[in-house]
Design an enzyme around this catalytic site. Structure first.
Site, short mmCIF file in Angstrom:
data_model
loop_
_atom_site.label_atom_id
_atom_site.label_comp_id
_atom_site.label_asym_id
_atom_site.label_seq_id
_atom_site.Cartn_x
_atom_site.Cartn_y
_atom_site.Cartn_z
N GLY A 34 0.89 -1.15 0.00
CA GLY A 34 0.00 0.00 0.00
C GLY A 34 0.93 1.20 0.00
O GLY A 34 1.91 1.22 0.76
N SER A 37 1.83 2.70 3.47
CA SER A 37 2.64 1.84 4.35
C SER A 37 4.00 1.57 3.71
O SER A 37 5.01 1.42 4.42
CB SER A 37 1.91 0.54 4.72
OG SER A 37 1.53 -0.16 3.57
N ASN A 38 4.06 1.54 2.39
CA ASN A 38 5.37 1.38 1.74
C ASN A 38 6.31 2.52 2.12
O ASN A 38 7.50 2.32 2.35
CB ASN A 38 5.25 1.38 0.21
CG ASN A 38 4.40 0.25 -0.33
OD1 ASN A 38 4.15 -0.74 0.35
ND2 ASN A 38 3.93 0.39 -1.57
N ASP A 105 -8.90 -6.00 -6.23
CA ASP A 105 -10.11 -6.57 -5.64
C ASP A 105 -10.17 -6.00 -4.22
O ASP A 105 -9.79 -6.66 -3.26
CB ASP A 105 -10.01 -8.11 -5.63
CG ASP A 105 -11.23 -8.74 -4.97
OD1 ASP A 105 -12.26 -8.06 -4.84
OD2 ASP A 105 -11.13 -9.91 -4.57
N ARG A 106 -10.56 -4.73 -4.13
CA ARG A 106 -10.37 -4.01 -2.86
C ARG A 106 -11.63 -3.39 -2.30
O ARG A 106 -11.54 -2.67 -1.30
CB ARG A 106 -9.27 -2.97 -3.05
CG ARG A 106 -9.56 -1.90 -4.08
CD ARG A 106 -8.32 -1.14 -4.51
NE ARG A 106 -7.67 -0.41 -3.43
CZ ARG A 106 -6.56 0.33 -3.59
NH1 ARG A 106 -5.99 0.44 -4.79
NH2 ARG A 106 -6.02 0.95 -2.58
N ASN A 166 0.21 10.17 -6.97
CA ASN A 166 -0.04 8.72 -7.14
C ASN A 166 -1.34 8.42 -7.87
O ASN A 166 -2.16 7.63 -7.37
CB ASN A 166 -0.11 8.07 -5.75
CG ASN A 166 1.13 7.27 -5.42
OD1 ASN A 166 1.99 7.05 -6.27
ND2 ASN A 166 1.24 6.84 -4.18
N TYR A 167 -1.56 8.99 -9.01
CA TYR A 167 -2.82 8.78 -9.73
C TYR A 167 -2.97 7.31 -10.13
O TYR A 167 -2.04 6.72 -10.67
CB TYR A 167 -2.88 9.68 -10.98
CG TYR A 167 -4.12 9.44 -11.78
CD1 TYR A 167 -5.36 9.81 -11.28
CD2 TYR A 167 -4.07 8.82 -13.02
CE1 TYR A 167 -6.52 9.57 -12.00
CE2 TYR A 167 -5.21 8.59 -13.76
CZ TYR A 167 -6.44 8.96 -13.25
OH TYR A 167 -7.58 8.72 -13.95
N GLY A 232 15.37 11.01 -13.58
CA GLY A 232 15.63 11.50 -12.22
C GLY A 232 14.47 12.31 -11.68
O GLY A 232 13.30 11.97 -11.89
N ASP A 259 7.24 5.09 -4.07
CA ASP A 259 7.10 5.20 -2.61
C ASP A 259 8.49 5.18 -1.95
O ASP A 259 8.74 5.90 -0.98
CB ASP A 259 6.25 4.05 -2.06
CG ASP A 259 4.93 3.92 -2.78
OD1 ASP A 259 4.39 4.96 -3.21
OD2 ASP A 259 4.44 2.79 -2.95
O1 KDG Z 1 3.08 2.29 -5.24
C1 KDG Z 1 2.80 0.92 -5.09
C2 KDG Z 1 1.35 0.83 -4.76
O2 KDG Z 1 0.61 1.09 -5.93
C3 KDG Z 1 0.96 -0.51 -4.26
O3 KDG Z 1 1.67 -0.84 -3.10
C4 KDG Z 1 -0.51 -0.71 -4.05
O4 KDG Z 1 -1.20 1.21 -2.86
C5 KDG Z 1 -1.33 0.52 -3.83
C6 KDG Z 1 -2.34 0.87 -4.83
O5 KDG Z 1 -3.39 1.30 -4.42
O6 KDG Z 1 -2.09 0.74 -6.02
#
Ligand code: KDG
Length: 313
Positions: A34, A37-38, A105-106, A166-167, A232, A259
């Site tokens: 996640g 948490s990562n 599957d969340r 993190n889209y 970079g 992450d």
């Molecule tokens: O950055 C990696 C994450 O994408 C992965 O650990 C799972 O959090 C996650 C997600 O919702 O995609």
């Protein structure tokens, strides 16, 4: 009190062996992953006192996640629930041209109902840095409200708030993400955005420095970090732009490298390092993460330091 508190959903990642179709596979590797948490795990492995805050069902699978994070040195600030389930996701890796795919599957994870009252909000107030990502508000309307409230709480208490765009296209549209995130941004101090997300989701175009300046002007960020993949990253801080490269990597598993970058960057900043050093540590942590299976950066500060100091560019 923790130096870093992160907030978000963590799932079980189930991974077929490389080259196996998910629909036909007999064996799946289990990892815990996640974005938030990562970041906590990456930072904890680099010596930061890190905690991850979430809701989990009080089941064996919920405990599996807390156990894994504890094992990485992260304090799980978990509100245990009687209902809901642990989300899973599947990561299929084939050769080109098929490439790789993520299947979620969340639905039904208890975090989707999280309110500010149902989480350890005092720990957010006490943190030096509070971190979350755009995945969290993508999960439910309730989480849009809760994410906004926690960012404000952290900000009002004097914590640095850090946010990675993190889209995830499987969770929402660019238009929905843009509208929601631009309401959250006034409470964010440090923004991480992939160049692609800055352009396609947030609508900021141009060379990386222009994008960073336009974002900082629009929302008042203290620091904007634009990540550029193999090129970079560029950071704009106090009006000064700094660009740094990446380290060559033998990639075993790419998931979680963004992450890992954020964890290395934040760990160095918490340690009082300059933006240049933070970018280098972020890049080295990301490079080393890619050599390790799973989403988490299980890499030590000594390994990261050795890569930064001995080059490898
Ligand atoms: O950055 C990696 C994450 O994408 C992965 O650990 C799972 O959090 C996650 C997600 O919702 O995609």
């Amino acid at each position: 009190m923790s130096e870093l508190v992160t907030f978000g959903e963590t799932m079980l990642r189930l991974t077929p062996p490389r080259g196996h179709r998910l629909s036909r596979v007999d064996n799946l590797d289990v990892h815990v992953g996640g974005a938030e948490s990562n970041v906590a795990v990456g930072a904890a492995n680099l010596g930061v006192e890190a905690a991850w805050m979430s809701l989990l069902p009080d089941t064996e699978l919920g405990e599996r996640i807390a156990y894994a994070l504890r094992g990485e040195g992260v304090e799980p600030l978990v509100t245990w629930t009687d209902t809901g389930r642990v989300g899973t996701y599947y990561f299929e890796r084939g050769g080109m041209p098929r490439g790789r795919d993520v299947v979620y599957d969340r639905d039904g994870a208890p975090i989707r109902e999280a309110t500010p009252e149902s989480v350890a909000v005092d720990r957010v107030r006490d943190a030096d840095v509070f971190f979350t990502t755009g995945i969290t508000p993508a999960l439910s309307d309730q989480l849009i409200e809760t994410t906004a409230s926690l960012l404000e709480t952290a900000s009002d208490a004097g914590a640095t708030t850090a946010f990675d765009v993190n889209y995830r296209e499987k969770l929402w549209t660019p238009a929905a993400a843009r509208s929601t995130l631009s309401d959250l941004f006034p409470s964010v101090d440090v923004l991480f955005a992939a160049e692609r997300d800055a352009r396609d989701v947030l609508g900021f175009d141009g060379d990386p420095e222009t994008v960073a300046r336009d974002l900082a002007d629009a929302y008042g960020f203290e620091t904007v970090v634009i990540t550029l993949g193999e090129e970079g990253a560029l950071a704009l801080h106090d009006g000064t732009a700094t660009s740094r490269g990446t380290y060559p990597t033998d990639t075993v598993d790419p998931l979680g490298s963004g992450d890992a970058f954020a964890s290395g960057f934040l760990a160095e900043r918490l340690d009082g390092a300059s933006i240049t050093e933070a970018l280098d540590y972020g890049a080295a942590t990301a490079a080393l993460k890619r050599t390790v299976e799973g989403d988490m950066a299980r890499v030590s500060r000594d390994e990261v330091r050795a890569l930064v100091e001995n080059g490898g560019r």
